[in-house]
Design an enzyme around this catalytic site. Structure first.
Site, PDB file in Angstrom:
ATOM      1  N   HIS A  39       1.736  -4.850  -4.398  1.00  0.00           N
ATOM      2  CA  HIS A  39       3.067  -5.387  -4.723  1.00  0.00           C
ATOM      3  C   HIS A  39       2.968  -6.879  -5.063  1.00  0.00           C
ATOM      4  O   HIS A  39       3.594  -7.360  -6.017  1.00  0.00           O
ATOM      5  CB  HIS A  39       4.011  -5.277  -3.520  1.00  0.00           C
ATOM      6  N   LYS A 151      -0.409   1.931 -10.829  1.00  0.00           N
ATOM      7  CA  LYS A 151      -0.683   2.833  -9.703  1.00  0.00           C
ATOM      8  C   LYS A 151       0.202   4.082  -9.782  1.00  0.00           C
ATOM      9  O   LYS A 151      -0.228   5.195  -9.510  1.00  0.00           O
ATOM     10  CB  LYS A 151      -0.438   2.068  -8.393  1.00  0.00           C
ATOM     11  N   ASP A 152       1.469   3.866 -10.155  1.00  0.00           N
ATOM     12  CA  ASP A 152       2.420   4.976 -10.318  1.00  0.00           C
ATOM     13  C   ASP A 152       2.626   5.161 -11.826  1.00  0.00           C
ATOM     14  O   ASP A 152       3.631   4.736 -12.388  1.00  0.00           O
ATOM     15  CB  ASP A 152       3.722   4.654  -9.588  1.00  0.00           C
TER      16      ASP A 152
END
Ligand code: AMP
Length: 290
Positions: A39, A151-152
């Site tokens: 993040h 990542k997603d």
């Protein structure tokens, strides 16, 4: 100094309008909190490219299915404020569920094709829940650059397409996946893992690397690439494969032949956690390709 925490949509809107009014460029980093270095890499990138950086922390009930980990999802708002501020956040928006949603949600956003299959097949309603909350966050934020992690990967493509199709004045910026030394992608859900499970979880990255090696060795049969990936996961008794796929990088459509830019995607259960990861690879150029 920790940045201010805003809980009200109205205040969030006003603050960002004022920032833009003063000529400042706004960056948005939507998260579900329990911030880690993945993040924070998004926050740092936003801070490098924008003057005002709003990090949002909202565990979105709409993207969790029945029986999933909504209740036990890790939450640490105090820690998040400290970490986000140190990485360059100027505002942290942490609305309650009641502030975000009316009692009954009648309007949702669904992205066809990109938002079907893979994660959506495994977690029905998940990507619609993501597209809906991100559409709301974009509407609340106004013109901005919005930072999302590779990542997603399916989520990234869904959000980018949603923003374009619905004409949001938002530029979606993709950021590379941050990994541990053994390749495991950082994830808030890694907190669910025991030390043994944590070791087993590294198999996801090894599976992707095996898939990439097959693609780079010019293996053109997607079934062979998939089995090379699945075999690696099967070799780890602590992991249970959900899917191992090779898809077209831009559309996530299934492939007849592995050519051009592709994306390898894996989902597996390790102990109590369901983990996902992905990696890009380039096969031989297709007919008419360069
Ligand atoms: P989440 O809090 O899991 O919803 O993630 C919020 C944002 O951080 C999403 O855009 C994710 O793709 C991104 N993100 C999560 N983990 C990582 C990671 N390991 N590296 C880069 N970005 C990440």
């Amino acid at each position: 100094m920790p940045c201010p925490v805003i809980e009200s949509v109205e205040v969030f809107r006003k603050v960002l309008d004022a920032e833009r009014g003063a000529g400042r460029r706004v960056g948005l980093v939507p998260t579900m909190g329990a911030l880690h270095d993945g993040h924070l890499s998004l926050v740092r990138r936003a801070a490098a490219e924008c003057d005002t950086v709003a990090v949002t922390v909202f565990v979105n009930p709409l993207q969790f299915g029945p029986g999933e980990d909504l209740e036990r999802y890790p939450r640490d708002l105090d820690g998040d404020v400290v970490l986000a501020s140190a990485a360059g956040a100027t505002h942290l928006f942490a609305p309650s569920v009641a502030e975000m949603y009316a009692d009954e949600v009648l309007t949702t956003v669904r992205v066809a094709r990109l938002g079907e299959g893979l994660e959506e097949a495994a977690r029905p309603g998940h990507l619609g829940g993501v597209a809906t909350v991100v559409a709301k966050l974009f509407a609340m934020t106004g013109p901005c650059r919005a930072y999302f992690g590779e990542k997603d990967y399916q989520q990234l493509l869904v959000v980018r397409r949603m923003a374009a199709d619905l004409s949001y004045p938002v530029e979606v910026v993709a950021c590379p996946t941050v990994r541990e030394a053994d390749g495991l992608a950082l994830s808030s859900r890694n907190a669910y893992l025991s030390p043994d499970e944590r070791r087993a979880a590294a198999v996801l990255y090894r599976c992707l690397v095996a898939g990439r090696a097959a693609v780079e060795a010019e293996e053109e049969d997607p079934a062979v690439v998939r089995s090379a990936m699945a075999e690696i996961v099967a070799s780890e008794p602590g992991a249970r494969l959900d899917y191992a796929e090779v898809r077209a990088a831009g559309t996530l459509e299934p492939l007849d032949r592995v050519v051009g830019d592709v994306r390898l995607l894996v989902a597996a259960r390790v102990g109590p956690a369901r983990l996902i990861d992905n990696l890009g690879a380039r096969g031989p150029s297709g007919p008419g390709g360069t």
